[in-house]
Structure formats: structure tokens, C-alpha cells
Design an enzyme around this catalytic site. Structure first.
Site, PDB file in Angstrom:
ATOM      1  N   LYS A 169      -1.249  -0.869  -4.232  1.00 22.69           N
ATOM      2  CA  LYS A 169      -2.639  -0.178  -3.861  1.00 22.69           C
ATOM      3  C   LYS A 169      -2.121   1.293  -3.655  1.00 22.69           C
ATOM      4  CE  LYS A 169      -4.757   0.043   0.482  1.00 22.69           C
ATOM      5  NZ  LYS A 169      -5.629  -0.551   1.636  1.00 22.69           N
TER       6      LYS A 169
ATOM      7  N   GLU B 157     -11.592   1.140  -3.322  1.00 23.98           N
ATOM      8  CA  GLU B 157     -11.669   0.594  -2.025  1.00 23.98           C
ATOM      9  C   GLU B 157     -12.285   1.800  -1.344  1.00 23.98           C
ATOM     10  OE1 GLU B 157      -8.360  -0.913   0.001  1.00 23.98           O
ATOM     11  OE2 GLU B 157      -9.181  -0.759   2.043  1.00 23.98           O
TER      12      GLU B 157
ATOM     13  N   ASP C  45     -14.055  -1.350   3.488  1.00 28.38           N
ATOM     14  CA  ASP C  45     -13.126  -1.538   4.697  1.00 28.38           C
ATOM     15  C   ASP C  45     -13.933  -0.987   5.804  1.00 28.38           C
ATOM     16  OD1 ASP C  45     -11.200  -1.207   6.440  1.00 28.38           O
ATOM     17  OD2 ASP C  45      -9.778  -0.334   5.061  1.00 28.38           O
TER      18      ASP C  45
ATOM     19  N   SER D 127       0.843  -1.194  -0.034  1.00 32.86           N
ATOM     20  CA  SER D 127       0.024  -0.008  -0.008  1.00 32.86           C
ATOM     21  C   SER D 127       1.004   1.112   0.020  1.00 32.86           C
ATOM     22  CB  SER D 127      -0.884  -0.143   1.148  1.00 32.86           C
ATOM     23  OG  SER D 127      -1.541   1.208   1.412  1.00 32.86           O
TER      24      SER D 127
ATOM     25  N   LYS E 144     -10.134  -6.898   7.977  1.00 33.03           N
ATOM     26  CA  LYS E 144      -9.131  -6.098   9.079  1.00 33.03           C
ATOM     27  C   LYS E 144      -9.357  -6.911  10.245  1.00 33.03           C
ATOM     28  CE  LYS E 144      -7.430  -2.056   7.039  1.00 33.03           C
ATOM     29  NZ  LYS E 144      -7.435  -0.644   6.892  1.00 33.03           N
TER      30      LYS E 144
ATOM     31  N   LYS F  64      -3.051   4.952  -2.176  1.00 29.25           N
ATOM     32  CA  LYS F  64      -4.153   6.127  -1.519  1.00 29.25           C
ATOM     33  C   LYS F  64      -4.485   7.152  -2.469  1.00 29.25           C
ATOM     34  CE  LYS F  64      -4.088   3.832   2.385  1.00 29.25           C
ATOM     35  NZ  LYS F  64      -5.405   3.398   3.032  1.00 29.25           N
TER      36      LYS F  64
ATOM     37  N   ASP G 263      -7.633   3.184  -2.959  1.00 29.27           N
ATOM     38  CA  ASP G 263      -8.160   3.293  -1.431  1.00 29.27           C
ATOM     39  C   ASP G 263      -8.306   4.767  -1.309  1.00 29.27           C
ATOM     40  OD1 ASP G 263      -9.269   3.068   0.859  1.00 29.27           O
ATOM     41  OD2 ASP G 263      -7.242   1.913   1.689  1.00 29.27           O
TER      42      ASP G 263
ATOM     43  N   GLY H  91      -4.305  -4.052   6.257  1.00 31.69           N
ATOM     44  CA  GLY H  91      -3.161  -3.964   7.403  1.00 31.69           C
ATOM     45  C   GLY H  91      -3.447  -2.635   8.003  1.00 31.69           C
TER      46      GLY H  91
END
Ligand code: MG
Length: 382
Positions: A162, A216, A241, A136, A265, A164, A189, A293
Site C-alpha cells: 500500500k 483508501e 478508514d 504500508s 482498525k 500513501k 491510501d 494498523g
């Protein structure tokens, strides 16, 4: 198993590379480690991986400490049980505070697996001997720096990256990464940063053309209907999430078709038992899952690897090697990813030795039920 002693340690580790999401930037991580000891002297370790500040969820390191010392320790201390679920039941009447509970859950599952001489993955029902790891990447200061980070992780062998995203940092960086890596398993995400409005809808329509594996958590946690409406418009799978904290949230997600993928998670859902139950429910519904995570230290990271061995974890999990985040870990050996794969340990419990002396030495705050008191290193050192 009869729980005879519980210790808590607040520990901070510097991040090798500072990390920025839609809500904040951080250069170090502070988590609370939980050690449980049973009447036979066997121990188990768990990790409360709450962020320091209430931007991912409502909890903070300070609230987790308060709930742990005031409610969870008194509930668990002296309790007896044959299965982890017997011990998890002791704190069931505490509402919310999933991160705090997850640390205690990890400790009792580790203790249970060690007491029975089996790996945590086996205790949970895992079927894989290795798991595929993704990385990530946070919001970087520039697109050039983002491209350099993506290249670094691809060179390290990670098959999935991934990114952000946040309003103002979305279509342009995603297009740049996609242009440089046409075949990359790429997902984004948003951590719930977008309002449910026309401008955001236009951003997602453009991202829908970039061949992403998933988008996400585009909207705020409770916007299940907005997520369902978005999923109906997009070819790209939506993944939830922050929206899914309890099994009831997952049932609503499935019924509303709010997403086609679930990020499980352990911390967000309050522990390994509920994470396992969510996995089973998603598997029945045909929803692929992966393990997200919270920049866990080794104790929590190893538990995530064990969980990711379950059959429904069909997408790469955020269980990258310890070295991506930290100079040295609190477990030995550290979690290692080779060509984007992590071996599932076969040794009892989390399958790694916990560096207890280091944790005792470096902790800024310690609670010991045997001493029935709290030592605050920062104050006593003053
Ligand atoms: Mg997320």
C-alpha cells in the site's frame, strides 16, 4: 473476572525507517500500554495506539492519558464480569476517545482469553491459522527511493503493498511502481487529503486506470456523500478508514454505497468488541474487510493478528512483522511474517509473552491504581 489493579505505561520506540503520510512525518512512536490484573492475579495487556498528534484523528497521546486516568480507570477498577463485553460496558457513557478505549478493551479481552486458557483469536471467533500480511509504505523523498522500498518488501515476500498518496505525490509514483511491478497487489491510501473538487476527480480518474486493488479514504472523514459519488464513477473499489468510527458510520457507508471495502482498525473503532461487530455487519452486507494498523507495538499488533483470523478478513491486513518497524519488540517472540504470512498464535491470550520488566524500565510515565498516583520519569529524573 474482577478488576483489582490497572497500570498504564507511556513508552516510546524509534522507527527503523521514518514514515510520512499526507499530514506529517514521524521517526518514533509513543503509545500507552494498559495492564489489568484481576482479583486472582491474572493479567491482560492492551495498547493505546494513538498518534502523538491530532492529524489522523482528534486524539493524542496526552488526551488518551487524561481520559484513561480520569475516566476509564475509575470506571473499570473494581468492576466484575464474565465476558469482555460486561467490562467494556463500564466505560460506555464516555463519548468518543476510541483509541483510549481500545487500549482498555484489548487488555480485558487478553485477560478473558488467558483466564479461559484460549487464544484471543478463538475468543473472538477466528477461523484461520494464518493471516496474509501487507505492508504500508509512506511518502518517500523520491520515486527512486520508493521503488527501492517496494522492491525490499516484495523481496521479503509481502504480496500486497500500500502506498500513501497526497496531492502532488499520486499519479506519478503510482505509475512508476505499476510499471516496475505489473502484477503487484497495489493499493493507495490518501488519509482524507483530497478536497472534493474537479482537480482531485481528475487524479482519481487517472489512478482508476492503474489496476489498483483499492483507493483508501480519498476525502475527509465526514464526506460520505462525496465518497459515494466517487465510487459510482470508478471501477476501482473505494475503501473507507477514518470515516468509519462507529457501527452507525458503517451502516451509512453500506446504505449510501460510499465504498466497497472496509478497513477495520481496532483503535479507530474503540476496541475489539466493536471491531468484531463491524466485521459481522460487513460480512452480512458482502463487504470484504481487512485490518489496518497504527504502527502498533507487539501488544496491539498481536491483537490485530488475532482479529484478522475472523472469516470476513478477505484482504491482506497491515500486520507485517515487528521487524519492519522496530529493532526489538515488547513481546516475545515478536510478530514474524514469513513469505507475507503471519501464524495466528494458539497460546492463551494474545499468545506472546509481554516483556514487563523492559516496559517498567523504559516507560517515561507510569500510572498505578495501587499507588493511586502518577510517576513522571522525565520530571523525577530532572
Ligand atoms: Mg488508512
Amino acid at each position: 473476572m474482577k478488576i483489582a489493579r490497572i497500570r498504564l505505561f507511556t513508552l516510546r520506540q524509534a522507527l527503523r525507517h521514518s514514515f510520512e503520510t499526507s499530514s506529517h512525518r514521524k521517526s518514533g512512536i509513543e503509545h500507552v500500554l494498559v495492564e489489568v490484573t484481576d482479583a486472582d492475579g491474572r493479567t491482560g495487556w492492551g495498547e493505546i495506539a494513538s498518534p502523538s498528534d491530532p492529524y489522523f484523528g482528534a486524539e493524542t497521546t496526552a488526551t488518551a492519558w487524561e481520559i484513561a486516568t480520569r475516566y476509564l480507570v475509575p470506571a473499570l477498577l473494581g468492576a466484575e464480569g464474565d465476558e469482555p463485553s460486561d467490562l467494556e460496558r463500564t466505560w460506555a457513557r464516555v463519548r468518543g476517545h476510541e483509541f483510549a478505549k481500545a487500549g482498555f478493551s484489548g487488555a480485558v479481552w487478553d485477560l478473558y482469553a488467558r483466564a479461559n486458557g484460549i487464544a484471543l483469536a478463538t475468543a473472538l471467533g477466528g477461523t484461520r491459522d494464518e493471516v496474509v500480511a501487507g505492508v504500508s509504505l509512506g511518502i518517500e523523498p523520491s520515486i527512486d527511493e520508493l521503488l527501492a522500498q517496494v522492491q525490499l518488501q516484495r523481496d521479503a515476500g509481502y504480496p500486497r503493498v500500500k502506498l500513501k498518496i497526497a496531492p502532488g505525490w499520486d499519479v506519478e509514483p503510482v505509475r512508476a511502481v505499476r510499471a516496475a511491478h505489473p502484477d503487484l497487489d497495489l493499493h493507495v491510501d490518501a488519509n482524507g487529503a483530497y478536497p472534493d473538487d474537479d482537480e482531485a476527480a481528475a487524479v482519481f480518474a487517472r489512478l482508476d486506470r492503474e489496476g489498483l486493488t483499492m483507493i483508501e479514504q480519498p476525502y475527509a472523514p465526514r464526506e460520505l456523500v462525496a465518497h459515494a459519488e466517487l465510487q459510482a464513477r470508478l471501477d476501482t473499489d473505494v475503501c473507507l478508514d477514518e470515516s468509519v468510527v462507529a457501527l452507525g458510520d458503517l451502516r451509512a457507508m453500506i446504505r449510501l454505497r460510499a465504498a466497497r471495502i472496509l478497513n477495520i482498525k481496532v483503535s479507530r473503532m474503540g476496541g475489539l468488541q466493536v471491531a468484531k461487530n463491524a466485521h459481522d455487519l460487513a460480512l452480512d452486507a458482502g463487504i470484504p474487510v481487512w485490518c489496518g494498523g497504527m504502527h502498533e507495538f507487539g501488544v496491539g499488533r498481536a491483537a490485530n493478528v488475532a482479529l484478522s483470523a475472523l472469516p470476513g478478513f478477505l484482504l491482506p491486513s497491515d500486520v507485517s512483522g515487528s521487524d519492519k518497524y522496530y529493532e526489538s519488540d515488547i513481546i516475545e517472540p515478536p510478530v514474524v511474517a514469513a513469505s507475507g504470512r503471519v501464524r495466528v498464535p494458539t497460546a492463551p491470550g494474545i499468545g506472546h509473552r509481554v516483556r514487563v520488566a523492559r516496559i517498567e524500565h523504559e516507560a517515561s510515565r507510569v500510572f498505578d491504581s495501587a499507588a493511586a498516583g502518577v510517576r513522571d520519569a522525565a520530571l523525577s529524573a530532572g
